[in-house]
Design a protein around this motif. Sequence first.
Motif, PDB file in Angstrom:
ATOM      1  N   ASP A  29       1.128  -1.482  -0.307  1.00 50.36           N
ATOM      2  CA  ASP A  29       0.267  -0.328   0.060  1.00 50.36           C
ATOM      3  C   ASP A  29       1.056   1.401  -0.211  1.00 50.36           C
ATOM      4  O   ASP A  29       0.737   2.120   0.778  1.00 50.36           O
ATOM      5  CB  ASP A  29      -1.055   0.213   0.921  1.00 50.36           C
ATOM      6  N   ASN A  30       1.935   1.248  -1.429  1.00 54.65           N
ATOM      7  CA  ASN A  30       2.652   2.727  -1.025  1.00 54.65           C
ATOM      8  C   ASN A  30       2.715   2.893  -2.851  1.00 54.65           C
ATOM      9  O   ASN A  30       1.204   2.479  -3.590  1.00 54.65           O
ATOM     10  CB  ASN A  30       3.758   2.291  -0.382  1.00 54.65           C
ATOM     11  N   SER A  31       3.676   3.201  -3.342  1.00 55.66           N
ATOM     12  CA  SER A  31       3.788   3.669  -5.038  1.00 55.66           C
ATOM     13  C   SER A  31       5.086   3.471  -5.274  1.00 55.66           C
ATOM     14  O   SER A  31       5.589   3.948  -6.036  1.00 55.66           O
ATOM     15  CB  SER A  31       3.256   5.201  -4.708  1.00 55.66           C
ATOM     16  N   LEU A  32       5.462   2.388  -4.655  1.00 54.00           N
ATOM     17  CA  LEU A  32       6.495   1.785  -5.284  1.00 54.00           C
ATOM     18  C   LEU A  32       7.122   1.778  -6.769  1.00 54.00           C
ATOM     19  O   LEU A  32       6.250   0.968  -6.851  1.00 54.00           O
ATOM     20  CB  LEU A  32       7.315   1.070  -4.771  1.00 54.00           C
ATOM     21  N   SER A  33       8.157   2.034  -7.572  1.00 51.78           N
ATOM     22  CA  SER A  33       7.614   1.167  -8.748  1.00 51.78           C
ATOM     23  C   SER A  33       8.951   0.604  -9.021  1.00 51.78           C
ATOM     24  O   SER A  33      10.076   0.680  -8.700  1.00 51.78           O
ATOM     25  CB  SER A  33       7.227   2.476  -9.576  1.00 51.78           C
ATOM     26  N   GLY A  34       8.873   0.084 -10.253  1.00 52.35           N
ATOM     27  CA  GLY A  34      10.215  -0.177 -10.810  1.00 52.35           C
ATOM     28  C   GLY A  34       9.677  -2.075 -10.618  1.00 52.35           C
ATOM     29  O   GLY A  34       8.882  -2.649  -9.805  1.00 52.35           O
ATOM     30  N   ASN A  35      11.141  -2.717 -11.096  1.00 50.19           N
ATOM     31  CA  ASN A  35      10.833  -4.298 -11.206  1.00 50.19           C
ATOM     32  C   ASN A  35      11.139  -4.364  -9.935  1.00 50.19           C
ATOM     33  O   ASN A  35      12.049  -3.398  -8.358  1.00 50.19           O
ATOM     34  CB  ASN A  35      12.744  -4.210 -11.625  1.00 50.19           C
ATOM     35  N   LEU A  36      11.662  -5.874  -9.406  1.00 43.60           N
ATOM     36  CA  LEU A  36      11.445  -6.241  -8.221  1.00 43.60           C
ATOM     37  C   LEU A  36      12.602  -6.851  -8.072  1.00 43.60           C
ATOM     38  O   LEU A  36      13.419  -7.353  -8.512  1.00 43.60           O
ATOM     39  CB  LEU A  36      10.968  -7.571  -8.483  1.00 43.60           C
ATOM     40  N   PRO A  37      13.777  -5.985  -7.064  1.00 43.24           N
ATOM     41  CA  PRO A  37      14.759  -6.964  -6.694  1.00 43.24           C
ATOM     42  C   PRO A  37      15.355  -8.143  -6.760  1.00 43.24           C
ATOM     43  O   PRO A  37      14.047  -8.965  -6.189  1.00 43.24           O
ATOM     44  CB  PRO A  37      15.705  -6.053  -5.520  1.00 43.24           C
ATOM     45  N   ALA A  38      16.501  -8.760  -7.182  1.00 46.07           N
ATOM     46  CA  ALA A  38      16.523 -10.101  -6.985  1.00 46.07           C
ATOM     47  C   ALA A  38      16.395 -10.238  -5.591  1.00 46.07           C
ATOM     48  O   ALA A  38      17.124 -11.241  -5.319  1.00 46.07           O
ATOM     49  CB  ALA A  38      17.150 -10.572  -7.925  1.00 46.07           C
ATOM     50  N   LEU A  39      15.547 -10.422  -4.811  1.00 47.95           N
ATOM     51  CA  LEU A  39      15.559 -10.898  -2.904  1.00 47.95           C
ATOM     52  C   LEU A  39      15.877 -12.649  -3.215  1.00 47.95           C
ATOM     53  O   LEU A  39      15.348 -13.240  -3.641  1.00 47.95           O
ATOM     54  CB  LEU A  39      14.449 -10.706  -2.490  1.00 47.95           C
ATOM     55  N   GLN A  40      16.890 -12.869  -2.097  1.00 41.78           N
ATOM     56  CA  GLN A  40      17.570 -14.366  -2.290  1.00 41.78           C
ATOM     57  C   GLN A  40      17.741 -14.230  -0.440  1.00 41.78           C
ATOM     58  O   GLN A  40      18.690 -14.642  -0.252  1.00 41.78           O
ATOM     59  CB  GLN A  40      18.506 -14.844  -2.900  1.00 41.78           C
ATOM     60  N   MET A  41      16.634 -13.844   0.332  1.00 39.56           N
ATOM     61  CA  MET A  41      17.334 -14.217   1.818  1.00 39.56           C
ATOM     62  C   MET A  41      16.477 -14.611   2.108  1.00 39.56           C
ATOM     63  O   MET A  41      15.183 -15.687   2.305  1.00 39.56           O
ATOM     64  CB  MET A  41      17.003 -12.362   2.795  1.00 39.56           C
ATOM     65  N   LYS A  42      18.045 -16.235   2.735  1.00 35.57           N
ATOM     66  CA  LYS A  42      17.602 -17.568   3.788  1.00 35.57           C
ATOM     67  C   LYS A  42      16.441 -17.517   4.609  1.00 35.57           C
ATOM     68  O   LYS A  42      15.747 -18.475   4.287  1.00 35.57           O
ATOM     69  CB  LYS A  42      18.576 -18.177   3.304  1.00 35.57           C
TER      70      LYS A  42
END
Length: 499
Positions: free
Chosen positions: A141-154
């Motif tokens: 519920d914000n206005s964040l834009s662009g691609n998703l980062p390649a998150l990989q936190m185990k």
Amino acid sequence: MGLIQFHKLLLLFLLLTTNCVFQTSSNWANGPEPPSMPPLPKEEEAAVKALLLSKAQQKLYNSLSAHLCHDKAIRSCNCSTTSCHVTEIYLSEGYLSRRIPQQVGNLTHLTRLVLSGNKLHGSIPTSLLNLQSLSHLDLSDNSLSGNLPALQMKSLQYMDLRENKLDGPVPKSFLNLQSLYYLDLSENSLSEYLPAFRMKSLKYINLGSNCFTGQIPREYGALQSLRSLYIHRNSLNGSIPQELGELSNLVALGMIDNRLSGHIPRQLGKLTQLQFLSLSNNYFVGELPLSFKHLTNLTEFYAQGNSLSGKVTKVIAHWTKLEQLLLIGNNFEGPWSKEISSMKSLIQLQLSNVVTRGRAYDFPDLSPMTSLEALTLRNCSLRGHIPRYIWELQHLFYLDLSFNELSGEVPKSIRTSLTYIFLRQNKLNVSLPGWLVNRKNATSRQYVDVSENFFTNTTSVSNASSNPDVNTFPGCSKNQCDRYCHHKCKSLNRRFTKL
């Protein structure tokens, strides 16, 4: 108390009253300051200030030499005798209207980051990859834009990024989030194919209201812990993979508003824990599988806007817990079976276009459904009178019995809170009651369509009606229509003459 200390406390009070609040003990406001804490590392302090404070607020903090672990947004700090580290940040429904700074990646001890319901914009910083201890991430519920980062936190278990403006594909790195049990990416503009998740830990997936294309991955059938799967409002095509029938713990399955087609696989009848099933507005054909009779825990079933056929009551009569049943816009066959009377929990029943091969059927017995709030039996080849109990259902506010062969009269008074009444194109006759069209004693706006019937007083009632949302156009015996149209044309002519 010295003058300098007094000024510090005064500035602290101003901070507390301008949304920049410290989280303190109840004793601090009326007594001595809390025990001193070791300072945060400089890089963590800079990250917290950049994330939570404006430049002016940062100056106030600096002048107070206040410890950031007392801020209300810092839910938890892990402190030893020599050091402190921020571990949890919660600032939901707040005042943040900025980008998420790259410095947030310096909070390497962070386990929870909740910034939902703010006005954050820009992209999600790639520095989040540094937060290898993070288990809970909520930027919804914000206005964040662009691609998703390649998150990989185990360690990541919970991720909620819904209701933003994110686009592009879901990174492949998401397939390696082996601890993830909750994922909500709904209401963005994500595209390409649905990710073929294989993580055994997943219990909740919501990818709805995006721009995904292609087919539903068969791999989803192996997600044995999954309880909720929502893939609604995308552009998915192809058939439902029968492998989904292996999701024995599934409680909710939503596929509304896609381009899915073919027959509904009988294997879905194995989902005996299912309570919510939405298949609406696709291109499904054929009958509901007989195996669906085993879905006895269903409380909501939505299948409107398809091309389903067959005798629907063979299956649904077994769903005694059902509260919502929407089947409008299909080609189901009549007549209704008597077992439908066993569905006492129904709150909403909507059915239309029942195929009857030239026959008409008596009104089904719905008298046990005393909790009904909305009833639609539109174009269902129903004949005879509208049962009196329909007009006495205490919770009923929406009634649509249009395009049937119903006859008789509408009662002169009712004891319900009906707001929407649609009885168009039946064979109703006798007098049209005043309560149906007159709003003198109405507590709310009423919408009525009783057109194309054979009421004896439509013209006089229409003239006297104070409700602009009433359609009383008569059933078309030629004399009635001619008189009605002549009157309406005169009224329209008078109206346009004044313009």
